[in-house]
Design a protein around this motif. Sequence first.
Motif, PDB file in Angstrom:
ATOM      1  N   ASN A 112       6.321   9.033  -0.861  1.00 17.64           N
ATOM      2  CA  ASN A 112       5.019   9.235  -1.496  1.00 17.64           C
ATOM      3  C   ASN A 112       3.981   9.636  -0.443  1.00 17.64           C
ATOM      4  O   ASN A 112       4.269   9.664   0.762  1.00 17.64           O
ATOM      5  N   LYS A 113       2.791   9.917  -0.887  1.00 19.01           N
ATOM      6  CA  LYS A 113       1.639  10.189  -0.009  1.00 19.01           C
ATOM      7  C   LYS A 113       1.872  11.394   0.896  1.00 19.01           C
ATOM      8  O   LYS A 113       1.384  11.424   2.028  1.00 19.01           O
ATOM      9  N   THR A 121      -1.485  -5.762  -5.321  1.00 19.66           N
ATOM     10  CA  THR A 121      -0.700  -6.427  -6.349  1.00 19.66           C
ATOM     11  C   THR A 121      -0.333  -7.823  -5.857  1.00 19.66           C
ATOM     12  O   THR A 121       0.046  -7.999  -4.696  1.00 19.66           O
ATOM     13  N   GLY A 179       2.053   2.672  -2.444  1.00 21.21           N
ATOM     14  CA  GLY A 179       1.699   3.428  -3.650  1.00 21.21           C
ATOM     15  C   GLY A 179       2.550   3.068  -4.858  1.00 21.21           C
ATOM     16  O   GLY A 179       2.700   3.870  -5.772  1.00 21.21           O
ATOM     17  N   LYS A 180       3.064   1.819  -4.896  1.00 22.81           N
ATOM     18  CA  LYS A 180       3.895   1.381  -6.025  1.00 22.81           C
ATOM     19  C   LYS A 180       3.105   1.385  -7.331  1.00 22.81           C
ATOM     20  O   LYS A 180       3.552   1.917  -8.344  1.00 22.81           O
ATOM     21  N   THR A 181       1.930   0.745  -7.284  1.00 18.82           N
ATOM     22  CA  THR A 181       1.148   0.641  -8.516  1.00 18.82           C
ATOM     23  C   THR A 181       0.619   2.008  -8.928  1.00 18.82           C
ATOM     24  O   THR A 181       0.620   2.357 -10.118  1.00 18.82           O
ATOM     25  N   THR A 182       0.212   2.800  -7.957  1.00 18.70           N
ATOM     26  CA  THR A 182      -0.267   4.150  -8.259  1.00 18.70           C
ATOM     27  C   THR A 182       0.845   4.956  -8.927  1.00 18.70           C
ATOM     28  O   THR A 182       0.628   5.638  -9.923  1.00 18.70           O
ATOM     29  N   ASP A 215       0.783  -1.248   0.000  1.00 18.74           N
ATOM     30  CA  ASP A 215       0.000   0.000   0.000  1.00 18.74           C
ATOM     31  C   ASP A 215       0.808   1.288   0.000  1.00 18.74           C
ATOM     32  O   ASP A 215       0.245   2.355   0.193  1.00 18.74           O
ATOM     33  N   GLY A 271       3.692  -5.758  -2.495  1.00 18.07           N
ATOM     34  CA  GLY A 271       4.283  -5.458  -1.196  1.00 18.07           C
ATOM     35  C   GLY A 271       3.991  -6.528  -0.161  1.00 18.07           C
ATOM     36  O   GLY A 271       4.746  -6.692   0.800  1.00 18.07           O
ATOM     37  N   ASP A 319       0.607  14.089   0.649  1.00 16.94           N
ATOM     38  CA  ASP A 319      -0.655  14.814   0.808  1.00 16.94           C
ATOM     39  C   ASP A 319      -1.460  14.299   2.002  1.00 16.94           C
ATOM     40  O   ASP A 319      -2.443  14.910   2.392  1.00 16.94           O
ATOM     41  N   ASN A 374      -8.065   1.952  -6.662  1.00 21.15           N
ATOM     42  CA  ASN A 374      -9.330   1.956  -5.922  1.00 21.15           C
ATOM     43  C   ASN A 374     -10.507   1.613  -6.827  1.00 21.15           C
ATOM     44  O   ASN A 374     -11.518   1.085  -6.369  1.00 21.15           O
ATOM     45  N   SER A 426       3.456  12.972  -4.310  1.00 18.42           N
ATOM     46  CA  SER A 426       2.174  12.350  -4.046  1.00 18.42           C
ATOM     47  C   SER A 426       1.695  11.825  -5.384  1.00 18.42           C
ATOM     48  O   SER A 426       1.185  12.583  -6.215  1.00 18.42           O
ATOM     49  N   ALA A 427       1.903  10.523  -5.604  1.00 24.25           N
ATOM     50  CA  ALA A 427       1.550   9.969  -6.909  1.00 24.25           C
ATOM     51  C   ALA A 427       0.056  10.131  -7.166  1.00 24.25           C
ATOM     52  O   ALA A 427      -0.365  10.504  -8.253  1.00 24.25           O
TER      53      ALA A 427
HETATM   54  N1  LIG Z   1      -3.398   9.985  -0.290  1.00 25.32           N
HETATM   55  C1  LIG Z   1      -2.677   9.263  -1.115  1.00 25.32           C
HETATM   56  N2  LIG Z   1      -3.018   7.989  -1.372  1.00 25.32           N
HETATM   57  C2  LIG Z   1      -2.255   7.282  -2.215  1.00 25.32           C
HETATM   58  C3  LIG Z   1      -1.101   7.824  -2.824  1.00 25.32           C
HETATM   59  N3  LIG Z   1      -0.534   6.868  -3.592  1.00 25.32           N
HETATM   60  C4  LIG Z   1      -1.306   5.777  -3.466  1.00 25.32           C
HETATM   61  N4  LIG Z   1      -2.348   6.018  -2.639  1.00 25.32           N
HETATM   62  C5  LIG Z   1      -3.424   5.093  -2.245  1.00 25.32           C
HETATM   63  O1  LIG Z   1      -2.870   4.029  -1.488  1.00 25.32           O
HETATM   64  C6  LIG Z   1      -3.562   2.814  -1.774  1.00 25.32           C
HETATM   65  C7  LIG Z   1      -2.562   1.758  -2.210  1.00 25.32           C
HETATM   66  O2  LIG Z   1      -1.995   2.155  -3.437  1.00 25.32           O
HETATM   67  P1  LIG Z   1      -1.265   1.110  -4.398  1.00 25.32           P
HETATM   68  O3  LIG Z   1      -0.678   1.898  -5.501  1.00 25.32           O
HETATM   69  O4  LIG Z   1      -2.163  -0.010  -4.729  1.00 25.32           O
HETATM   70  O5  LIG Z   1      -0.142   0.589  -3.439  1.00 25.32           O
HETATM   71  P2  LIG Z   1       0.910  -0.578  -3.750  1.00 25.32           P
HETATM   72  O6  LIG Z   1       2.173  -0.159  -3.113  1.00 25.32           O
HETATM   73  O7  LIG Z   1       0.941  -0.878  -5.196  1.00 25.32           O
HETATM   74  O8  LIG Z   1       0.263  -1.800  -2.942  1.00 25.32           O
HETATM   75  P3  LIG Z   1       0.594  -3.397  -3.124  1.00 25.32           P
HETATM   76  O9  LIG Z   1       0.953  -3.602  -4.543  1.00 25.32           O
HETATM   77  O10 LIG Z   1      -0.630  -4.133  -2.749  1.00 25.32           O
HETATM   78  O11 LIG Z   1       1.728  -3.685  -2.199  1.00 25.32           O
HETATM   79  C8  LIG Z   1      -4.588   3.139  -2.826  1.00 25.32           C
HETATM   80  O12 LIG Z   1      -5.813   3.361  -2.192  1.00 25.32           O
HETATM   81  C9  LIG Z   1      -4.067   4.426  -3.449  1.00 25.32           C
HETATM   82  O13 LIG Z   1      -5.067   5.235  -4.002  1.00 25.32           O
HETATM   83  C10 LIG Z   1      -0.768   9.179  -2.554  1.00 25.32           C
HETATM   84  O14 LIG Z   1       0.194   9.747  -3.063  1.00 25.32           O
HETATM   85  N5  LIG Z   1      -1.587   9.829  -1.693  1.00 25.32           N
END
Ligand SMILES: Nc1nc2c(ncn2[C@@H]2O[C@H](COP(=O)(O)OP(=O)(O)OP(=O)(O)O)[C@@H](O)[C@H]2O)c(=O)[nH]1
Length: 672
Positions: free
Chosen positions: A135-136, A62, A22-25, A20, A84, A138, A44, A261-262
């Motif tokens: 990241n994040k 993921t 934010g790798k995929t984002t 979580d 992750g 915000d 989401n 903040s991706a």
């Molecule tokens: N507020 C905020 N939320 C974010 C940001 N980047 C990602 N998110 C949220 O965080 C959650 C997880 O994002 P993913 O991109 O799926 O994270 P991940 O690292 O790929 O997760 P896994 O692949 O499952 O390990 C989602 O609800 C995104 O919308 C950001 O920059 N700011």
Amino acid sequence: MNSNNTLRNLRNIGVIAHVDAGKTTTTERILFYTGENHRIGDVNDGNTAMDFDPQERARGITIHSAATTVHWHGTQINLIDTPGHIDFNLEVRRSLRVLDGAVVVFDGVAGVEPQTETNWRLADEYRVPRLAFVNKLDRTGADFHRVVASLEDRLGVRALPLQLPIGAEAEFRGVVDLLTMQALVWDRDDAKAPPRVAAVPPELLPAAQAARARLLEAAAEQDDALLDAWLRGAELPVDALRAALRRGTIAGAFVPVLAGSAFRNRGVEPLLDAVVAYLPAPGEAPGAAAAEGPLSALAFKLTADDHGAMVFVRVYSGTLKRGDTVFNASTGKPERVARLYEIHADRRVERDALVAGDIAGVVGLKDVLTGHTLAATKDAPVLESIAVPAAVIDVAIEPRQQADAAALAKGLGVLVREDPSLRLRQDADSGQTLLSGMGELQLEVAVEKLRSRFGVDVAVGRPQVAYRETITAPAEVRHVHRKQSGGPGQFAELTLRIAPLPRGEGFRFSNTVVGGAIPREFIPAVEAGLRQAAQAGPFVGHPLVDFEAVLLDGSAHVRDSSALAFELAAAHALREAVLKAAPAVLEPVMAVEVVTPAESVGDVIGDLLRRRGQVQGQDARGNAVVVTAHVPLARMFGYIGQLRALSSGRAQFTMQLSHYAEALAASAALAA
Ligand SMILES: Nc1nc2c(ncn2[C@@H]2O[C@H](COP(=O)(O)OP(=O)(O)OP(=O)(O)O)[C@@H](O)[C@H]2O)c(=O)[nH]1
Ligand SMILES: [Mg+2]
């Protein structure tokens, strides 16, 4: 074709982090900014390009590493987005094994989390240079400087911000670029709007100057000419600074840190610039092999989908062409390359040839597994394989309808081939098929695949701890294998000594037989028999580990001995020896991290203690408390429900295997 120039315009990078972060984002934004995709997918909404598997979309996580290829200002970037969750950690390992660089994503609130740390250590192991992307920023409670400090404290690295954030939490809107001392401001969330270049906000100037001084110092340490200029107080050209920072990053002297903040489309373009500027091209990576010379490629992943089996390879040297016949150097068998593909998530583009540095898909290979080497000749050197993490949980699996038995066997075969961190074995007592994995989530996903991909509805038993067994004392046995029914090839005699090895050492075999008492050609059969017997130990039927076996002596008959007789004799001897060697059961002990609101911390710790947990530490993180503990896996089933109840649903936890420990209670119970 594979000149240095080509290599210099290529980056093979992975995106790694805790769940979580934010790798995929972030990866989806990269696809958008590079023009690979014209729309931004959202995890989401379950419509990202990278998480294209139905289960990934439904679960919002993921599960599989996914590869794609993008271009940024003339540089090709092969990108792998990894999961992750710890249950899918093999996906991270196999990606890091073949990548030249990585972007490590941090949650701006949480900082370094358990899987960030695990994956960071793996990247150390594979010597992969890194950039950190905070990241994040915000989010409420995000704090760039705290994350940078946690990188230094918890990961022990020299973290070197290339940027400072402008504004925080909901007000986060841009970054100060410390090399150029310019501000980049994204006025709107709109991804199509490029950042506005502005002057550094006056209130940030002192902090920016201090951070820039650290950056220049680090760069100067990498380059004597720069150091001279710096000491003289001369102006340092930005290009020379970048080159020096690149050198230090690749050498692992420090880790550059970026902010963004991706989700709000801020900070991703400078991250892409940094990937090109600071991460190595294939030939520059630490430990890179020469790109010239005959073909050498590593198979690091395979999928068997509707298009047939696709093997993902990284080419280290030479060329792989469509229609080529090559060798699997790990098995010595020839293989034909039917087609080659550049991978764009679930899309593929056909290629005629692959050259050194490429990461791509190969179709047509018959008998290639993860970790195998493809080469020009049969006896070419084999590349270092990929270590597979231990399986700690078993579930019994059977078809609901007996008619599905064959389809189930086929489906399970495909799943374990695709994911070697899933294992199949037969329960020694019940004869049931057991599927073992790294955690409940991985097994749940596998069962769902059996249904959706192979159309098999299965009955699944309760998850059980995958115990192991070992010995705690040495023992020596002499065993004679002789079949009365006669016939040739039924005689084998051997003397075997076994002794405990330290935890995690697995199995070691050595042979000290002298003077040909046992003919040389039978020695491999002895080892094979031992390995076979160790798969289901004689004590409680679980895999036998952490011991060595030494073949001391023996005898054979010219006519009446065979490899099979020695294999059987070795297996029998091992079983006898183990029972004389004070056997014990080993249980997986998990490293558990709970993040809980402060008011629940007492209850959380009390509950962990009741689960035979040993609390390792307790730290504040913002308003929350992070509790770390070692707890036997056997006591962690159903933990999430209890944790929610204790914390009104607000606490979260992660766990991963810490180590195996002797399970005294389990030894007694299981042996009874
Ligand atoms: N507020 C905020 N939320 C974010 C940001 N980047 C990602 N998110 C949220 O965080 C959650 C997880 O994002 P993913 O991109 O799926 O994270 P991940 O690292 O790929 O997760 P896994 O692949 O499952 O390990 C989602 O609800 C995104 O919308 C950001 O920059 N700011
Ligand atoms: Mg993801």
